[in-house]
Design a protein around this motif. Structure first.
Motif, PDB file in Angstrom:
ATOM      1  N   LYS A   1       0.806  -1.225   0.000  1.00  0.00           N
ATOM      2  CA  LYS A   1       0.000   0.000   0.000  1.00  0.00           C
ATOM      3  C   LYS A   1       0.835   1.268   0.000  1.00  0.00           C
ATOM      4  O   LYS A   1       0.476   2.255  -0.641  1.00  0.00           O
TER       5      LYS A   1
ATOM      6  N   LEU B   1      -4.325   1.240  -6.043  1.00  0.00           N
ATOM      7  CA  LEU B   1      -4.311   1.434  -4.592  1.00  0.00           C
ATOM      8  C   LEU B   1      -5.664   1.070  -3.992  1.00  0.00           C
ATOM      9  O   LEU B   1      -5.729   0.394  -2.953  1.00  0.00           O
TER      10      LEU B   1
ATOM     11  N   ASP C   1      -6.421  -1.601  -1.230  1.00  0.00           N
ATOM     12  CA  ASP C   1      -6.890  -1.064   0.051  1.00  0.00           C
ATOM     13  C   ASP C   1      -8.238  -0.368  -0.144  1.00  0.00           C
ATOM     14  O   ASP C   1      -8.311   0.858  -0.222  1.00  0.00           O
TER      15      ASP C   1
END
Length: 73
Positions: free
Chosen positions: A27, A53, A57
């Motif tokens: 991340k 990303l 996440d």
């Protein structure tokens, strides 16, 4: 956008890419590359990195916010 800053950004991006080669869902590396491309005004590339990303996440509110603020060509 001095040559020195561009070189520093390139080197940072290269290092984050090395991290992603070892851990594709890292991340911090994803967020860092997304931020670098956004600051360089590489809009399409930034969109792609923020999308990655979010995939890694889904609870990252900053990524959603930024993704919706990036100019779309």
């Amino acid at each position: 956008a001095s040559p020195e800053n561009q070189l520093m950004a390139q080197r940072a991006g290269d290092e984050f890419q090395r991290v992603l080669a070892m851990d594709p869902s890292n991340k911090v590396a994803l967020a860092s590359i997304a931020s670098l491309t956004l600051k360089q005004k590489n809009w399409d590339e930034a969109l792609g990195w923020y999308g990655k990303l979010i995939d890694a996440d889904p609870s990252n509110a900053d990524a959603y916010y930024t993704l919706n603020r990036v100019p779309k060509n």
